[in-house]
Design a protein around this motif. Structure first.
Motif, short mmCIF file in Angstrom:
data_model
loop_
_atom_site.label_atom_id
_atom_site.label_comp_id
_atom_site.label_asym_id
_atom_site.label_seq_id
_atom_site.Cartn_x
_atom_site.Cartn_y
_atom_site.Cartn_z
N SER A 39 0.82 -1.22 0.00
CA SER A 39 0.00 0.00 0.00
C SER A 39 0.85 1.27 0.00
O SER A 39 0.37 2.33 -0.39
CB SER A 39 -0.94 0.01 1.20
OG SER A 39 -0.21 -0.08 2.41
N ALA A 40 2.12 1.16 0.46
CA ALA A 40 3.00 2.33 0.45
C ALA A 40 3.36 2.73 -0.97
O ALA A 40 3.68 3.89 -1.24
CB ALA A 40 4.26 2.05 1.27
N VAL A 41 3.33 1.77 -1.89
CA VAL A 41 3.61 2.07 -3.30
C VAL A 41 2.41 2.77 -3.91
O VAL A 41 2.52 3.84 -4.50
CB VAL A 41 3.93 0.77 -4.08
CG1 VAL A 41 4.27 1.09 -5.53
CG2 VAL A 41 5.07 0.02 -3.41
N SER A 42 1.21 2.15 -3.79
CA SER A 42 -0.05 2.75 -4.25
C SER A 42 -1.18 2.01 -3.55
O SER A 42 -1.20 0.77 -3.53
CB SER A 42 -0.20 2.65 -5.76
OG SER A 42 -1.46 3.13 -6.16
N PRO A 43 -2.16 2.74 -2.99
CA PRO A 43 -3.24 2.08 -2.25
C PRO A 43 -4.08 1.13 -3.11
O PRO A 43 -4.69 0.21 -2.59
CB PRO A 43 -4.09 3.26 -1.75
CG PRO A 43 -3.17 4.44 -1.77
CD PRO A 43 -2.24 4.20 -2.92
N ASN A 44 -4.10 1.35 -4.43
CA ASN A 44 -4.97 0.56 -5.30
C ASN A 44 -4.30 -0.68 -5.88
O ASN A 44 -4.97 -1.49 -6.53
CB ASN A 44 -5.50 1.42 -6.44
CG ASN A 44 -6.36 2.57 -5.95
OD1 ASN A 44 -7.11 2.41 -5.00
ND2 ASN A 44 -6.25 3.71 -6.60
N LEU A 45 -3.00 -0.84 -5.67
CA LEU A 45 -2.30 -1.95 -6.32
C LEU A 45 -2.80 -3.31 -5.86
O LEU A 45 -2.78 -4.28 -6.63
CB LEU A 45 -0.79 -1.85 -6.04
CG LEU A 45 0.02 -1.02 -7.03
CD1 LEU A 45 1.48 -0.98 -6.61
CD2 LEU A 45 -0.10 -1.56 -8.43
N ALA A 46 -3.25 -3.42 -4.63
CA ALA A 46 -3.70 -4.71 -4.11
C ALA A 46 -4.87 -5.27 -4.92
O ALA A 46 -5.09 -6.49 -4.95
CB ALA A 46 -4.09 -4.58 -2.64
N LEU A 93 -5.09 -5.51 -8.03
CA LEU A 93 -4.60 -6.29 -9.17
C LEU A 93 -4.32 -7.74 -8.79
O LEU A 93 -4.32 -8.62 -9.65
CB LEU A 93 -3.32 -5.66 -9.74
CG LEU A 93 -3.50 -4.49 -10.71
CD1 LEU A 93 -2.13 -3.97 -11.13
CD2 LEU A 93 -4.30 -4.92 -11.93
N ILE A 94 -4.08 -8.00 -7.51
CA ILE A 94 -3.72 -9.36 -7.09
C ILE A 94 -4.87 -10.32 -7.35
O ILE A 94 -4.68 -11.45 -7.78
CB ILE A 94 -3.31 -9.36 -5.61
CG1 ILE A 94 -2.04 -8.51 -5.42
CG2 ILE A 94 -3.07 -10.78 -5.11
CD1 ILE A 94 -1.59 -8.38 -3.98
N ASP A 95 -6.08 -9.86 -7.11
CA ASP A 95 -7.26 -10.72 -7.30
C ASP A 95 -7.92 -10.51 -8.66
O ASP A 95 -8.94 -11.13 -8.94
CB ASP A 95 -8.29 -10.43 -6.20
CG ASP A 95 -7.74 -10.72 -4.81
OD1 ASP A 95 -6.98 -11.69 -4.68
OD2 ASP A 95 -8.05 -9.95 -3.88
N ALA A 96 -7.34 -9.66 -9.49
CA ALA A 96 -7.94 -9.38 -10.80
C ALA A 96 -7.50 -10.42 -11.82
O ALA A 96 -6.65 -11.27 -11.55
CB ALA A 96 -7.56 -7.97 -11.26
N TYR A 127 2.00 5.28 -13.97
CA TYR A 127 2.49 3.99 -14.42
C TYR A 127 1.31 3.09 -14.79
O TYR A 127 0.27 3.11 -14.12
CB TYR A 127 3.31 3.29 -13.33
CG TYR A 127 4.56 4.02 -12.90
CD1 TYR A 127 5.80 3.71 -13.44
CD2 TYR A 127 4.48 5.03 -11.94
CE1 TYR A 127 6.94 4.38 -13.03
CE2 TYR A 127 5.62 5.70 -11.53
CZ TYR A 127 6.85 5.37 -12.08
OH TYR A 127 7.98 6.04 -11.67
N SER A 128 1.49 2.31 -15.82
CA SER A 128 0.55 1.24 -16.14
C SER A 128 1.08 -0.03 -15.48
O SER A 128 2.19 -0.49 -15.78
CB SER A 128 0.43 1.05 -17.66
OG SER A 128 -0.44 -0.01 -17.97
N ALA A 129 0.31 -0.60 -14.55
CA ALA A 129 0.78 -1.72 -13.73
C ALA A 129 0.08 -3.02 -14.10
O ALA A 129 -1.11 -3.03 -14.43
CB ALA A 129 0.56 -1.42 -12.24
N LYS A 130 0.83 -4.12 -14.01
CA LYS A 130 0.30 -5.46 -14.27
C LYS A 130 0.92 -6.40 -13.24
O LYS A 130 2.06 -6.22 -12.83
CB LYS A 130 0.67 -5.90 -15.69
CG LYS A 130 0.21 -7.31 -16.08
CD LYS A 130 0.66 -7.64 -17.48
CE LYS A 130 0.33 -9.07 -17.85
NZ LYS A 130 -1.12 -9.30 -17.94
N TYR A 131 0.16 -7.43 -12.83
CA TYR A 131 0.61 -8.35 -11.80
C TYR A 131 0.74 -9.76 -12.36
O TYR A 131 -0.15 -10.25 -13.05
CB TYR A 131 -0.37 -8.36 -10.63
CG TYR A 131 0.03 -9.30 -9.50
CD1 TYR A 131 1.19 -9.09 -8.77
CD2 TYR A 131 -0.77 -10.39 -9.18
CE1 TYR A 131 1.56 -9.93 -7.73
CE2 TYR A 131 -0.42 -11.25 -8.14
CZ TYR A 131 0.75 -11.01 -7.42
OH TYR A 131 1.10 -11.86 -6.40
#
Length: 677
Positions: free
Chosen positions: A127-134, A136-139, A154-158
């Motif tokens: 969450s320190a990187v971005s609150p919304n990144l988590a 993507l883990i379940d997406a 940034y465009s992020a992918k997991y």
């Protein structure tokens, strides 16, 4: 990883403390020769054993940390294997960032992109990187997300197999996209409503017009829009999307400024505004803006319509009722155009809306009277099941059975017999989905639309003639005017039975001339129909309630609730089905009570439909509220909306949510100024 190392450290300290305490106790026992330990254990041996034990503890601690380091290095190797081990330069060139997390969503490792940008996320939560990144883990595996990290996008992918996040810096692309979107072309047309009534022969000398023109120029200059006057009452505007966005954000405040320029009882000058954007072709934008301004005008003016390519229209304003038109030249021109189209058609079909009421029936008969004058075959598209009970009974009582059968045609037969040269006249409705038969509308090549409701986004496409007049009280009123002012010689005659049903339609839509929106044109239309033999007693009889309906109306009124001051609503029992006209009658009854500014009545009209009927005294724009509830529409003071597949309770919730969100916007200037209602 960080937590594992911390736990090992705590365990090592705890073991060392326990060993120290045990060693201390052993030395004390030897010193006091407890249990004769001094003869068994030598103190130097005890110290040597303690030292060996501490060395063993240190060795175990070192082996544990080394093991975890090897796990971490193994993860790094797996990451390198996944994306390649010798492409660091490619990472930097393409601005690719990599980040690995552990099972606790703690950052274990990042590549040099983040380090070069002084971003240290090691051993920090995700969450320190971005609150919304988590999220993507379940997406889904193919899903990406745009995140903002320290001012860059940034465009992020997991990648779940390796607990790896891949980041692509798209800041430059997004900035370019935003700039391009902001500079995209937008076209607009601004028209002064009711110009001819106020301008007269003194155009620029008119003080009110001067103030209005000044307000228009100042507003669009503030928004950095290029404005050019192309005629006495019309301006053309060119701007970018950023400027248009500013206008939308203040809901086109120029509408309010223009209204505030005027005082006195004269017909107020208002603006109709149409804008179009989000298409690269200027010719297509011009078509879109023409359609937008047409819709704004047909909805009564004093509003802005914004057309975005491929999206729903947006409406702003509409806080004043349409001013009654008095231009008889326009009516005569419209009448002559209608007569010309009827004369050249091989046959004529005339159709109203589903749940045909007295106004729709009366206006159909008015068009039939015109066709009879021109000796043109005309059939009314009609199906008893799709008509309201009162209209159905009145239609059957007014004509002998053979005449009744000869003047009507079932929608299915109408579709089968229709030719390319057949003219379809649609009255009292302009939305294809609300017509008595959408199939008839879709097959017709030539369509005329005559309606007194405000035009919505859904509209019959490309009619050969369109007469949308929200200032009219009823469609029967409009047809009576067309007959009266047509230049036909000899004049068009209306049979007394036709005129009576048309007068009944005017009674219905004006609530016997008691509605605040009723203008002088309604009385003139009644006079026209009376001159053709309309029986006002019979017209009233057609609208009278039966005892059962009166009882039902009283029952519905007893459910009255007041969610806001001056705003009330009623609802029927969720199991009961009622006529649409019954809901309207409940509204009319409620509006007879003092202190009610607007009322809404919710009822189930068939197995799959729930309808809300709305009325106001002119201080609330119920047409806007019905639109917000899901595609409804009508007049400023009289409107309705239909829900498919909803229950009465669900419709009630939608109504309350809409009132919460839009009631303030729907209140008109009259109500805010506190004029007597």
């Amino acid at each position: 990883m960080r937590k594992a190392i911390t736990r090992i450290r705590y365990y090592a300290i705890a073991i060392a403390l326990v060993e120290a305490v045990l060693l201390l106790l052993l030395l004390i026992a030897c010193y006091f020769n407890f249990l004769d330990l001094a003869s068994i254990i030598s103190v130097p041996y005890v110290l040597a054993g303690a030292l060996a034990l501490e060395l063993l503890n240190f060795l175990l601690y070192w082996l544990s940390v080394s093991s975890l380091s090897r796990v971490r290095n193994k993860t790094d190797l797996e990451t390198a294997t996944l994306v390649g081990s010798d492409i660091q330069e490619a990472y930097s060139f393409a601005k690719i960032g990599l980040l690995v997390i552990d099972e606790d969503k703690q950052v274990m490792w990042t590549n040099s992109l983040f380090k070069d940008r002084q971003l240290d996320f090691i051993d920090q939560p995700l969450s320190a990187v971005s609150p919304n990144l988590a999220k993507l883990i379940d997406a889904a595996a193919s899903e990406t997300m745009e995140v903002d990290i320290k001012g860059r996008i940034y465009s992020a992918k997991y990648v779940s197999e390796s607990h790896l996040f891949i980041f692509h810096d798209v800041t430059d692309y997004e900035n370019l996209l935003r700039y391009s979107r902001g500079q995209a072309l937008a076209l607009g047309v601004i028209m002064i409503d009711n110009y001819s009534e106020r301008a007269g022969d003194e155009d620029d000398a008119n003080d009110v017009l001067t103030k209005v023109r000044s307000a228009i120029g100042d507003y669009f200059r503030e928004k950095d829009a290029l404005l050019r006057r192309v005629s006495a009452d019309t301006y053309f505007a060119v701007c970018n999307w950023t400027s248009l966005e500013q206008m939308e954000s203040d809901s086109f405040a120029v509408l309010e400024r223009v209204r505030n320029c005027q005082q006195g009882p004269d017909a107020p000058l208002t603006l109709s505004i149409g804008f179009a954007h989000d298409f690269p072709n200027a010719i297509k934008l011009n078509e879109m803006v023409s359609n937008a301004i047409d819709i704004a005008l047909s909805r009564g003016g004093d509003q802005a319509v914004v057309s975005k390519y491929g999206a729903d229209l947006k409406f702003y304003g509409g806080n004043t009722a349409a001013v009654e038109a008095t231009n008889k030249v326009k009516v005569r021109s419209m009448a002559d155009s209608l007569l010309s189209l009827i004369s050249t058609a091989s046959s004529v079909l005339v159709m109203g809306h589903s749940d045909l009421d007295m106004d729709a029936l009366g206006s159909c008969l008015g068009v039939k009277a015109i066709c009879e004058h021109l000796s043109k075959s005309c059939k009314i598209v009609y199906r008893p099941k799709l008509a309201e009970k009162k209209a159905r009974i009145a239609f059957q009582e007014a004509f002998p059975k053979d005449v009744y059968d000869a003047m009507t045609i079932d929608p299915t037969d109408a579709v089968n017999t229709m030719k390319d040269s057949t003219l379809l006249v649609v009255v009292d409705v302009s939305r294809p989905s609300l017509t008595l038969s959408r199939d008839v509308v879709e097959k017709a090549k030539n369509v005329v639309v005559i309606d007194h409701h405000r035009r919505s986004e859904e509209y019959i496409s490309k009619p050969v003639l369109s007469d949308i007049d929200p200032s009219a009280s009823s469609a029967s009123e409009m047809i009576a005017e067309l007959i009266r002012y047509a230049t036909a010689n000899p004049r068009i005659e209306i049979k007394p039975a036709y005129a009576t049903l048309m007068l009944s339609g005017i009674f219905l839509d004006t609530n016997y001339f008691k509605s605040r929106s009723t203008g002088s044109r309604a009385f003139e239309a009644a006079e026209i129909l009376k001159s053709f033999g309309a029986d006002n007693a019979m017209a009233d009889y057609y609208l009278k309630d039966e005892f059962e309906e009166y009882t039902l109306i009283t029952k519905i009124i007893s459910t009255m609730t007041t969610p806001y001051y001056g705003i009330v609503y009623c609802k029927t029992d969720g199991k009961d089905m009622v006529e649409r006209s019954t809901l309207a009658k409940v509204c009319n009854q409620l509006m007879q009570l003092k202190g009610i500014n607007a009322c809404f009545v919710i009822g189930k009209t068939d197995e799959k439909s729930v309808r809300i009927s709305a009325r106001s005294d002119g201080s609330v724009n119920v047409q806007l509220l019905c639109e917000k509830m899901g595609g409804g529409g009508g007049h400023f003071t009289s409107a309705a909306t239909l829900f498919q597949g909803q229950t009465v309770d669900e419709a009630e919730k939608i109504l309350l949510d809409t009132l919460d969100a839009y009631l303030d916007q729907a209140r008109s200037d009259i109500g805010r100024e506190g004029d007597p209602q």
